[in-house]
Write an enzyme that holds these catalytic residues in place. Structure first.
Site, PDB file in Angstrom:
ATOM      1  N   ASP A 172       0.838  -1.199   0.000  1.00  0.00           N
ATOM      2  CA  ASP A 172       0.000   0.000   0.000  1.00  0.00           C
ATOM      3  C   ASP A 172       0.878   1.257   0.000  1.00  0.00           C
ATOM      4  OD1 ASP A 172      -2.454   1.261   0.000  1.00  0.00           O
ATOM      5  OD2 ASP A 172      -3.236   0.076   1.677  1.00  0.00           O
ATOM      6  N   ASP A 219     -10.470   2.362  -3.585  1.00  0.00           N
ATOM      7  CA  ASP A 219     -10.933   1.101  -2.991  1.00  0.00           C
ATOM      8  C   ASP A 219     -12.401   0.904  -3.339  1.00  0.00           C
ATOM      9  OD1 ASP A 219      -8.502   0.831  -1.721  1.00  0.00           O
ATOM     10  OD2 ASP A 219      -9.317   0.855   0.313  1.00  0.00           O
TER      11      ASP A 219
END
Ligand SMILES: *[C@@H]1O[C@H](CO)[C@@H](O)[C@H](O)[C@H]1NC(C)=O
Ligand SMILES: *[C@@H]1O[C@H](CO)[C@@H](O)[C@H](O)[C@H]1NC(C)=O
Ligand SMILES: *[C@@H]1O[C@H](CO)[C@@H](O)[C@H](O)[C@H]1NC(C)=O
Ligand SMILES: *[C@@H]1O[C@H](CO)[C@@H](O)[C@H](O)[C@H]1NC(C)=O
Ligand SMILES: *[C@@H]1O[C@H](CO)[C@@H](O)[C@H](O)[C@H]1NC(C)=O
Length: 414
Positions: free
Chosen positions: A162, A224
């Protein structure tokens, strides 16, 4: 040669060594990865005492492996079981190592990896490129090499990295650096980068996809996925609009990643589930479920184990389908794939996707979308799993696509 010429020669050799672009050819992810990842549904579910039925722990990961193994998902191609954020203790140990949460992962990660490997599947983990992860657990900044080696020792096959909490310059350097350590570790690991998402949507710059594709096996482009139909529609619309930018960088070993499927979460109707899986299959996108496996409906399970659909998703050519807007609500996605007739004629899948809440009728002349076999094509309906009819390049089909649904045909050259 004069000494000046010799010097120039050496300078050229030196530059060549460093400018010679090294492609990530780790031989991994030749087809888009399929599996399950914890984040979409479980997020940071660490309060297991109060919520034992939604708990990110060893039992959950092992149960996904069992379900994949016993309920036909593994045969359909689902392979990677990936834990996202919130797996570790809040601090590294005295040797600077990451430590799995002692209550939730009492036997450590190697135990889970071994369990998954024994059943013929693969294990994935997560870290962040900064000092902390997005949820505040220890991240890998300052520990790229020891962390890469430790993930390898644990038996990790896939690493999601990430990109929270760092600036653009750091992202551009660090993803390359960490990738080199992953590559040098003693176990091959698929390298999944969130890099371009952070560049574009957090730092408002254009990602350099040429560079990203040289260093990562797959990468996130967009937000997301939330557990809603609106989120799915936004993702599909993004990939339609970004097709020209993204498709040249997409193929075996290097995939654009639209984030997880949300089947099995109760967020989608059956037809909306069909839309999400079909578009992802047409994009040659990774197919990562994120749900309680017991909550998948019979319809969803049938979709996910439809081998004709999975063959489109996993086609070895790995082409990202091209979108054509037919009306305001209907997009036709066209994807050439195998098998080929001779060397010249691909099979081609057509997905007519209706994102609007009304049925819509369109006229479709398949011959206008790159088909060229003058002997015509035979059409298979992927959901009904039947051959419908044969068509020539001249013919037009009038088709009604139901509200928030998809018609998916594969045309095989005759
Ligand atoms: C992107 O990176 C490549 C090298 O990886 C470079 O050749 C190219 O010029 C860069 N493109 C832009 C727009 O900066
Ligand atoms: C048919 O189209 C495909 C894809 O556009 C192309 O690769 C192939 O060469 C074409 N075949 C003929 C015979 O034109
Ligand atoms: C389609 O064409 C093939 C090959 O010519 C033939 O065998 C088949 O019966 C045809 N199918 C239909 C539904 O007409
Ligand atoms: C298809 O159209 C072409 C001209 O556009 C024509 O020559 C041919 O006969 C047509 N074929 C069929 C089967 O209608
Ligand atoms: C399909 O619809 C068009 C009008 O959109 C019409 O002209 C054509 O005759 C229809 N074809 C068939 C086979 O129904």
């Amino acid at each position: 040669m004069t000494s000046t010429q010799t010097l120039i020669l050496w300078v050229l050799i030196f530059c060549n060594l460093f400018l010679n672009v090294k492609l990530l050819e780790n031989g991994l992810a030749r087809k888009p990865p399929m599996g399950w990842m914890s984040w979409g549904y479980y997020q940071c579910s660490v309060d297991c005492e109060n919520n034992p039925s939604k708990c990110l722990n060893e039992k959950l990961l092992l149960s996904v492996a069992d379900k994949f193994y016993s309920e036909g998902y593994m045969e359909a191609g689902f392979e990677y079981i990936i834990i996202d954020d919130c797996w570790s203790e809040k601090r590294r140990n005295q040797f600077g190592r990451l430590v799995p949460d002692k209550k939730r992962f009492p036997r450590g990660m190697k135990y889970i990896a071994d369990y998954i490997h024994k059943r013929g599947m693969k294990f994935g983990m997560y870290t962040n490129i900064a000092k902390k992860t997005c949820m505040g657990y220890p991240g890998s900044r300052g520990y790229f090499k020891p962390d890469a080696n430790m993930f390898a020792r644990w038996g990790v096959d896939y690493l999601k990295v990430d990109g929270c909490f760092v600036d653009e310059n750091f992202l551009n350097v660090a993803y390359i650096k960490l990738g080199e350590h992953i590559d040098a570790a003693e176990r091959p690991m698929v390298y999944s980068c969130s890099w371009p998402y952070y560049i574009e949507f957090i730092h408002n710059k254009k990602p350099n996809y040429t560079t990203v594709a040289q260093h990562c096996n797959m990468w996130r482009n967009y937000h997301d996925v939330a557990l809603s139909w609106d989120a799915v529609k936004a993702i599909i619309t993004h990939y339609k609009d970004a097709y020209t930018e993204l498709s040249p960088h997409h193929g075996p070993g290097k995939w654009n990643d639209p984030d997880m499927l949300i089947l099995g979460t109760g967020a989608l109707t059956d037809s909306q589930s069909r839309v999400q899986v079909s578009v992802y299959a047409m994009l040659s996108a990774p197919l990562l479920l994120s749900c309680d496996m017991d909550q998948l409906t019979a319809n969803e399970r049938e979709l996910l184990t439809n081998l004709d659909l999975m063959a489109i998703a996993q086609d070895p050519l790995g082409v990202m389908a091209r979108p054509y807007e037919l009306t305001n609500s209907i997009t036709l996605w066209v994807k050439p794939h195998l098998p080929k007739k001779g060397d010249a004629y691909n099979s081609v899948s057509f997905a007519l996707v209706n994102l609007a809440p009304e049925d819509t009728t369109v006229s479709l002349a398949p011959g206008r979308y790159g088909l060229n076999s003058t002997d015509g094509y035979t059409i298979m309906d992927i959901f009904a799993r039947t051959f419908l009819r044969n068509i020539t390049l001249n013919e037009t089909l009038n088709l009604t696509v139901p509200a928030e649904d998809v018609i998916l045909y594969t045309l095989y050259p005759l």
